[in-house]
Design a protein around this motif. Structure first.
Motif, PDB file in Angstrom:
ATOM      1  N   GLY A 118       0.623  -1.163  -0.089  1.00  0.00           N
ATOM      2  CA  GLY A 118      -0.084  -0.127  -0.186  1.00  0.00           C
ATOM      3  C   GLY A 118       0.780   1.351  -0.079  1.00  0.00           C
ATOM      4  N   LEU A 119       2.133   1.311  -0.125  1.00  0.00           N
ATOM      5  CA  LEU A 119       2.781   2.606  -0.326  1.00  0.00           C
ATOM      6  C   LEU A 119       2.691   3.064  -1.672  1.00  0.00           C
ATOM      7  CD1 LEU A 119       6.228   1.337   1.490  1.00  0.00           C
ATOM      8  CD2 LEU A 119       3.978   2.120   2.564  1.00  0.00           C
ATOM      9  N   VAL A 120       2.644   4.485  -1.672  1.00  0.00           N
ATOM     10  CA  VAL A 120       2.500   5.098  -2.809  1.00  0.00           C
ATOM     11  C   VAL A 120       3.893   5.937  -3.055  1.00  0.00           C
ATOM     12  CG1 VAL A 120       0.990   7.099  -3.755  1.00  0.00           C
ATOM     13  CG2 VAL A 120      -0.015   5.717  -2.053  1.00  0.00           C
ATOM     14  N   GLU A 121       4.149   5.795  -4.326  1.00  0.00           N
ATOM     15  CA  GLU A 121       5.494   6.132  -5.091  1.00  0.00           C
ATOM     16  C   GLU A 121       5.175   7.417  -5.599  1.00  0.00           C
ATOM     17  OE1 GLU A 121       6.699   3.280  -7.810  1.00  0.00           O
ATOM     18  OE2 GLU A 121       6.042   4.476  -9.431  1.00  0.00           O
ATOM     19  N   THR A 122       6.284   8.379  -5.370  1.00  0.00           N
ATOM     20  CA  THR A 122       6.345   9.581  -6.124  1.00  0.00           C
ATOM     21  C   THR A 122       7.774   9.743  -6.867  1.00  0.00           C
ATOM     22  OG1 THR A 122       5.175  10.670  -4.167  1.00  0.00           O
ATOM     23  CG2 THR A 122       6.512  12.087  -5.504  1.00  0.00           C
ATOM     24  N   GLU A 123       7.431  10.347  -7.954  1.00  0.00           N
ATOM     25  CA  GLU A 123       8.869  10.555  -8.726  1.00  0.00           C
ATOM     26  C   GLU A 123       9.589  11.804  -8.321  1.00  0.00           C
ATOM     27  OE1 GLU A 123       8.964  10.308 -13.073  1.00  0.00           O
ATOM     28  OE2 GLU A 123       7.307   8.570 -13.146  1.00  0.00           O
ATOM     29  N   GLU A 124      10.492  11.347  -7.726  1.00  0.00           N
ATOM     30  CA  GLU A 124      11.271  12.632  -7.231  1.00  0.00           C
ATOM     31  C   GLU A 124      12.701  12.281  -6.710  1.00  0.00           C
ATOM     32  OE1 GLU A 124      11.144  15.268  -2.950  1.00  0.00           O
ATOM     33  OE2 GLU A 124       9.375  14.811  -3.805  1.00  0.00           O
ATOM     34  N   ASN A 125      13.681  13.151  -7.027  1.00  0.00           N
ATOM     35  CA  ASN A 125      15.166  12.694  -6.760  1.00  0.00           C
ATOM     36  C   ASN A 125      15.578  12.848  -5.295  1.00  0.00           C
ATOM     37  OD1 ASN A 125      15.469  12.237  -9.477  1.00  0.00           O
ATOM     38  ND2 ASN A 125      16.704  13.961  -9.865  1.00  0.00           N
ATOM     39  N   LYS A 126      16.271  12.117  -4.867  1.00  0.00           N
ATOM     40  CA  LYS A 126      16.756  12.175  -3.596  1.00  0.00           C
ATOM     41  C   LYS A 126      18.427  12.302  -3.568  1.00  0.00           C
ATOM     42  CE  LYS A 126      16.018  11.949   0.940  1.00  0.00           C
ATOM     43  NZ  LYS A 126      14.988  12.784   1.882  1.00  0.00           N
ATOM     44  N   GLU A 127      18.943  13.215  -3.115  1.00  0.00           N
ATOM     45  CA  GLU A 127      20.331  13.415  -2.838  1.00  0.00           C
ATOM     46  C   GLU A 127      20.847  13.344  -1.637  1.00  0.00           C
ATOM     47  OE1 GLU A 127      22.103  16.587  -5.265  1.00  0.00           O
ATOM     48  OE2 GLU A 127      20.180  16.622  -6.454  1.00  0.00           O
ATOM     49  N   LEU A 128      21.862  12.614  -1.342  1.00  0.00           N
ATOM     50  CA  LEU A 128      22.644  12.603  -0.078  1.00  0.00           C
ATOM     51  C   LEU A 128      24.029  13.248  -0.365  1.00  0.00           C
ATOM     52  CD1 LEU A 128      21.761   9.099   1.321  1.00  0.00           C
ATOM     53  CD2 LEU A 128      20.803  11.145   1.945  1.00  0.00           C
ATOM     54  N   PRO A 129      24.701  13.789   0.821  1.00  0.00           N
ATOM     55  CA  PRO A 129      25.917  14.566   0.604  1.00  0.00           C
ATOM     56  C   PRO A 129      27.142  13.504   0.102  1.00  0.00           C
ATOM     57  CG  PRO A 129      24.598  15.181   2.409  1.00  0.00           C
ATOM     58  CD  PRO A 129      23.852  14.085   1.999  1.00  0.00           C
ATOM     59  N   GLY A 130      27.783  13.780  -0.880  1.00  0.00           N
ATOM     60  CA  GLY A 130      28.906  13.162  -1.327  1.00  0.00           C
ATOM     61  C   GLY A 130      28.531  11.751  -2.318  1.00  0.00           C
TER      62      GLY A 130
END
Length: 221
Positions: A172-184
């Motif tokens: 039941g999780l709903v996905e979203t198109e979105e970039n996730k950035e982490l330092p380095g």
């Protein structure tokens, strides 16, 4: 209904979780400790993670400014820190005594950053994929996410990782198109499952063994 209270023992003690509803008698979810570092690294090295499709049109990607932490080093640090911060849990799934899956919940925002966010991640051995055990592992992690001292729970993956996307959607999780950035590390996900309602999994039927003490969900969890 009494208000839910986090149980510090999930961080200050080691434990084993079993699920009475599962047909596999030897399926266990065990807190990953530094003693299992070598087994954890061997598991991480052999697990096949879907790779990006090859394309001549794909843009050149600059390497991250610093390498991602070695899995064992990250796990050991989180294990030590979580005893006081209560910000991370690593779990391995054992079937017939064999290490067949890994899952983690760990804070990805700075300790002083608000709102605080924790990520949920899983990896499965190839031999158990497609047998429904990934879904069970994810449900156990979301139950445990209620214990983690952060404001927001989320998960992320890449668009081409169709198995993970199907797995998340199956509960039941709903996905979203979105970039996730982490330092380095740059972009680590372009599909996010944001603001997961972890409360839905608080009543997951499980038995927790904290060393010599067994506590069921009906007790002071």
């Amino acid at each position: 209904m009494a208000a839910f209270q986090r149980n510090d023992r999930f961080f200050t003690k080691d434990w084993i979780i079993t699920l009475p509803s599962r047909p596999e008698p030897n399926l266990k979810f065990i807190r990953l400790t530094p003693a299992e570092t070598d087994a954890f690294v061997r598991f991480a090295e052999k697990v096949v993670i879907p790779s990006a499709p090859k394309s001549t049109e794909a843009p050149f990607a600059e390497p991250p400014s610093s390498p991602a932490p070695i899995p064992g080093e990250r796990m050991q640090k989180n294990y030590a820190d979580s005893r006081t911060r209560h910000h991370a849990l690593d779990v391995y799934m054992s079937l017939e005594g064999k290490f067949v899956g890994w899952g983690a919940i760990y804070q990805i925002t700075r300790p002083d950053e608000k709102p605080s966010v924790a990520n949920v991640a899983i990896r499965l051995s190839p031999e158990i994929q497609g047998k429904g055990l990934g879904k069970v592992l994810l449900q156990v992690l979301l139950r445990l996410s209620n214990e983690v001292d952060v404001d927001i729970i989320e998960a992320g993956t890449m668009k081409y990782n169709l198995p993970m996307r199907r797995l998340a959607k199956s509960i039941g999780l709903v996905e979203t198109e979105e970039n996730k950035e982490l330092p380095g590390r740059g972009v680590v996900a372009d599909i996010l499952f944001k603001n997961i309602e972890r409360e839905k999994w608080r009543d997951l039927d499980m038995v927790v063994e904290f060393k010599d003490q067994v506590v069921s969900k009906e007790m002071d969890m």
